[in-house]
Design a protein around this motif. Structure first.
Motif, PDB file in Angstrom:
ATOM      1  N   UNK A 220       3.539 -10.652  -4.805  1.00 59.61           N
ATOM      2  CA  UNK A 220       4.810 -10.670  -4.083  1.00 59.61           C
ATOM      3  C   UNK A 220       5.090  -9.264  -3.569  1.00 59.61           C
ATOM      4  N   UNK A 221       5.230  -9.140  -2.254  1.00 64.08           N
ATOM      5  CA  UNK A 221       5.523  -7.827  -1.676  1.00 64.08           C
ATOM      6  C   UNK A 221       6.996  -7.765  -1.298  1.00 64.08           C
ATOM      7  N   UNK A 222       7.628  -6.646  -1.633  1.00 61.06           N
ATOM      8  CA  UNK A 222       9.017  -6.447  -1.230  1.00 61.06           C
ATOM      9  C   UNK A 222       8.986  -5.505  -0.035  1.00 61.06           C
ATOM     10  N   UNK A 223       9.474  -5.985   1.101  1.00 65.08           N
ATOM     11  CA  UNK A 223       9.407  -5.171   2.310  1.00 65.08           C
ATOM     12  C   UNK A 223      10.787  -5.081   2.954  1.00 65.08           C
ATOM     13  N   UNK A 273       6.921   1.197   0.756  1.00 66.79           N
ATOM     14  CA  UNK A 273       7.641   2.183   1.560  1.00 66.79           C
ATOM     15  C   UNK A 273       8.414   1.437   2.643  1.00 66.79           C
ATOM     16  N   UNK A 274       9.531   1.976   3.026  1.00 68.93           N
ATOM     17  CA  UNK A 274      10.341   1.342   4.069  1.00 68.93           C
ATOM     18  C   UNK A 274       9.584   1.287   5.383  1.00 68.93           C
ATOM     19  N   UNK A 275       9.753   0.193   6.086  1.00 67.22           N
ATOM     20  CA  UNK A 275       9.026   0.047   7.346  1.00 67.22           C
ATOM     21  C   UNK A 275       9.895   0.529   8.500  1.00 67.22           C
ATOM     22  N   UNK A 276       9.462   1.597   9.105  1.00 70.25           N
ATOM     23  CA  UNK A 276      10.162   2.060  10.315  1.00 70.25           C
ATOM     24  C   UNK A 276       9.232   3.042  10.993  1.00 70.25           C
ATOM     25  N   UNK A 277       9.394   3.231  12.277  1.00 69.67           N
ATOM     26  CA  UNK A 277       8.579   4.235  12.943  1.00 69.67           C
ATOM     27  C   UNK A 277       8.900   5.571  12.290  1.00 69.67           C
ATOM     28  N   UNK A 278       7.875   6.300  11.918  1.00 62.95           N
ATOM     29  CA  UNK A 278       8.157   7.519  11.172  1.00 62.95           C
ATOM     30  C   UNK A 278       7.390   8.709  11.716  1.00 62.95           C
ATOM     31  N   UNK A 279       8.002   9.877  11.567  1.00 61.98           N
ATOM     32  CA  UNK A 279       7.365  11.114  12.010  1.00 61.98           C
ATOM     33  C   UNK A 279       6.622  11.750  10.841  1.00 61.98           C
ATOM     34  N   UNK A 280       7.042  11.403   9.651  1.00 66.59           N
ATOM     35  CA  UNK A 280       6.510  12.060   8.467  1.00 66.59           C
ATOM     36  C   UNK A 280       5.128  11.505   8.089  1.00 66.59           C
ATOM     37  N   UNK A 283       4.750   9.522   4.911  1.00 68.72           N
ATOM     38  CA  UNK A 283       5.390   8.228   5.066  1.00 68.72           C
ATOM     39  C   UNK A 283       4.514   7.294   5.902  1.00 68.72           C
ATOM     40  N   UNK A 284       3.856   7.850   6.903  1.00 73.27           N
ATOM     41  CA  UNK A 284       2.988   7.019   7.740  1.00 73.27           C
ATOM     42  C   UNK A 284       1.849   6.447   6.898  1.00 73.27           C
ATOM     43  N   UNK A 285       1.263   7.312   6.041  1.00 81.12           N
ATOM     44  CA  UNK A 285       0.212   6.832   5.134  1.00 81.12           C
ATOM     45  C   UNK A 285       0.759   5.683   4.285  1.00 81.12           C
ATOM     46  N   UNK A 286       1.978   5.895   3.772  1.00 79.99           N
ATOM     47  CA  UNK A 286       2.621   4.881   2.927  1.00 79.99           C
ATOM     48  C   UNK A 286       2.780   3.587   3.695  1.00 79.99           C
ATOM     49  N   UNK A 287       3.142   3.707   4.946  1.00 78.45           N
ATOM     50  CA  UNK A 287       3.368   2.504   5.751  1.00 78.45           C
ATOM     51  C   UNK A 287       2.053   1.766   6.013  1.00 78.45           C
ATOM     52  N   UNK A 288       0.975   2.550   6.171  1.00 78.58           N
ATOM     53  CA  UNK A 288      -0.338   1.902   6.326  1.00 78.58           C
ATOM     54  C   UNK A 288      -0.680   1.099   5.081  1.00 78.58           C
ATOM     55  N   UNK A 289      -0.357   1.695   3.909  1.00 77.32           N
ATOM     56  CA  UNK A 289      -0.618   1.000   2.650  1.00 77.32           C
ATOM     57  C   UNK A 289       0.188  -0.293   2.572  1.00 77.32           C
ATOM     58  N   UNK A 290       1.427  -0.231   3.078  1.00 74.27           N
ATOM     59  CA  UNK A 290       2.272  -1.427   3.054  1.00 74.27           C
ATOM     60  C   UNK A 290       1.555  -2.569   3.760  1.00 74.27           C
ATOM     61  N   UNK A 291       0.930  -2.230   4.884  1.00 74.68           N
ATOM     62  CA  UNK A 291       0.252  -3.285   5.650  1.00 74.68           C
ATOM     63  C   UNK A 291      -0.845  -3.935   4.821  1.00 74.68           C
ATOM     64  N   UNK A 292      -1.593  -3.095   4.067  1.00 75.03           N
ATOM     65  CA  UNK A 292      -2.653  -3.641   3.224  1.00 75.03           C
ATOM     66  C   UNK A 292      -2.043  -4.536   2.150  1.00 75.03           C
ATOM     67  N   UNK A 293      -0.963  -4.072   1.556  1.00 69.18           N
ATOM     68  CA  UNK A 293      -0.297  -4.856   0.514  1.00 69.18           C
ATOM     69  C   UNK A 293       0.159  -6.194   1.079  1.00 69.18           C
ATOM     70  N   UNK A 294       0.753  -6.133   2.259  1.00 67.47           N
ATOM     71  CA  UNK A 294       1.287  -7.363   2.858  1.00 67.47           C
ATOM     72  C   UNK A 294       0.173  -8.352   3.160  1.00 67.47           C
ATOM     73  N   UNK A 295      -0.964  -7.820   3.612  1.00 68.55           N
ATOM     74  CA  UNK A 295      -2.087  -8.709   3.929  1.00 68.55           C
ATOM     75  C   UNK A 295      -2.535  -9.475   2.690  1.00 68.55           C
ATOM     76  N   UNK A 296      -2.494  -8.805   1.543  1.00 68.93           N
ATOM     77  CA  UNK A 296      -2.969  -9.444   0.310  1.00 68.93           C
ATOM     78  C   UNK A 296      -1.920 -10.334  -0.342  1.00 68.93           C
ATOM     79  N   UNK A 297      -0.678 -10.217   0.107  1.00 70.95           N
ATOM     80  CA  UNK A 297       0.383 -10.880  -0.647  1.00 70.95           C
ATOM     81  C   UNK A 297       0.433 -12.384  -0.387  1.00 70.95           C
TER      82      UNK A 297
END
Ligand SMILES: Nc1nc2c(ncn2[C@@H]2O[C@H](COP(=O)(O)OP(=O)(O)O)[C@@H](O)[C@H]2O)c(=O)[nH]1
Ligand SMILES: [Mg+2]
Length: 454
Positions: A220-223, A273-280, A283-297
């Protein structure tokens, strides 16, 4: 002569006892060379345990018990000695070094079980069941694997193969009598049998996803957007403070994963990590990880801050639903404690797969837990009492395809010979599941899931 292998069979570190396994032609003599007890291990019968000491260069290493299993009646099928010594960092490694000095070699990961397979003690589905038992995160998963270890899957596959080979033989027999125009087999019966077997193979293959959930848990992914309350919900569900909660957006940079259990099923919760366009960059790395998590969820909880607006996350919801079509999504309208009830009444009612909660105040959390439990148990409904894995699923589908070919051949009134070929190759494919035929790559892949000492 096969080489004698040794390894620690228990987890390394401080513990009550540690068990060292030695397996191979020389296992008993190698162990006996450093064992001193009432009788020598060489003279001992199979399945006996002996109390004594391990000594090396006149130095006593530890008092131990040594269990002796003589080939072929052991886990590996070789001669096996299992030495139980006191648990700890030093003693067990000393004993292993002594065994190596006496002629044994360090075992590779899964090598004991590999020997059991090569010696015909276990077939491949049983080997996989061993790995599943070791890694299982759920009670039903472990129980299913235990049944598989007793050979239940093997027996079912064997029954299917016998049925298919019988049909093929009948068809070939008919061929021998073709001059006399004898039909031993009723075409409709044959078609029915093939269809049933094909559907069964496909059903089993379909249960793969459910089996994965039994094996590794329900993901279960919380996004949601930053600050919507993901970490707060994560902590509330876990009933402890695991994730940092802060009003500063972007606090959760990677993701956190924790397990909760419901009716014996593991639910793997991930706070992302919160999903939003980010400059940091981080945070961008974190957002990439979110995508992997979501794919597996298996399920995605999208959190929206209703105090901003009920439709604030609509765009995100739409994107997620379009992108991750394999996982079901729920919209959680969070922070309802911030919205007064009069205002709530004016909002449009909750739609399907939408729940109002307050992660902070615990409102609606029980309903959410019930939903998670319901979804997790529904997701394992498809299991057919067998932990079908990806390798099985591929072979089952291939086998079903070969049976479909046989059916087409029958319908096109092709020669018996052709029909029989398809049926035989389907039976052969089923045989690959148990390991009647195998190649090194398949074995390596399977044993890569094992640890050293197993
Ligand atoms: N009033 C209220 N505040 C909440 C609720 N859930 C989270 N918050 C607050 O919202 C802020 C962000 O929460 P956090 O869980 O860190 O959000 P995340 O960025 O999505 O992980 C924190 O100040 C939380 O205390 C809620 O249900 N009600
Ligand atoms: Mg957070």
């Amino acid at each position: 002569m096969n080489k004698t292998i040794t390894a620690l069979a228990t987890p390394p570190g401080v513990g009550g006892i540690a068990v060292i396994r030695i397996s191979g032609d020389e296992a008993i003599s190698i162990s006996d060379a450093c064992f001193s007890g009432k009788i020598s291990l060489l003279e001992s019968k199979s399945h006996t345990i002996h109390y004594g000491t391990i000594q090396y260069n006149d130095r006593i290493i530890d008092t131990v018990t040594a269990a002796v299993f003589r080939s072929p009646n052991s886990y590996t099928g070789d001669n096996v000695v299992e030495i139980s010594c006191h648990g700890g960092m030093v003693v067990a490694s000393e004993i292993i070094e002594i065994m190596i000095a006496n002629g044994a070699v360090q075992a590779e990961a899964g090598e004991f079980t590999k020997r059991a397979f090569l010696n015909g003690k276990l077939d491949l589905t049983q080997v996989e069941a061993v790995a599943d038992i070791i890694h299982s995160l759920s009670v039903p998963g472990c129980m299913t694997a235990a049944r598989q270890l007793t050979g239940e899957f093997t027996a079912r596959l064997k029954a299917l193969r016998v049925k298919l080979l019988d049909i093929a033989s009948l068809l070939e027999l008919e061929l021998d009598f073709s001059e006399e125009d004898i039909e031993f087999t009723n075409r409709d019966n044959i078609k029915l049998l093939i269809k049933e077997t094909r559907d069964y193979c496909n059903d089993l293959a379909d249960s793969f996803k459910s089996a994965e959930i039994l094996r590794s848990g329900f993901f279960v992914a919380i996004a949601g957007y930053p600050n919507s309350g993901k970490s707060t919900l994560f902590n509330t569900l876990l009933q402890r403070k695991r994730a940092i909660v802060s009003e500063i957006p972007g606090t959760t940079r990677d993701y956190l994963e924790e397990m909760i259990y419901s009716n014996g099923i593991a639910i793997r919760l991930t706070d992302t990590a919160g999903l939003r366009p980010s400059e940091n960059i981080i945070e961008i790395e974190g957002i990439k990880l979110v995508e992997t998590v979501m794919e597996q969820s298996d399920l995605i909880l999208i959190i929206n801050d209703i105090s901003i607006s009920p439709g604030n996350s609509d765009k995100l919801l739409k994107t997620i639903k379009a992108k991750y079509t394999n996982s079901k999504a729920y919209l959680l309208q969070n922070k309802i404690d911030k919205v007064d009830s009069a205002q709530l009444d004016t909002l449009s009612p909750e739609s399907e797969n939408e729940i109002r909660i307050s992660a902070k105040k615990g409102i609606g959390v029980d309903t959410l837990k019930e939903i998670l439990e319901k979804e997790a148990s529904q997701s394992i409904d498809r299991t057919k009492d067998i932990l079908v894995n990806q390798r099985h699923a591929l072979l089952l589908r291939q086998s079903a395809l070969e049976l479909s070919n046989a059916l087409t051949a029958i319908e096109s009134n092709l020669e018996n010979e052709i029909i029989a070929i398809d049926i035989r190759s389907s039976a052969k494919t089923l045989g690959e599941i148990t390991g009647d035929t195998w190649d090194e790559d398949v074995l390596n892949n399977i044993f890569s899931r094992f640890c050293i000492g197993k």
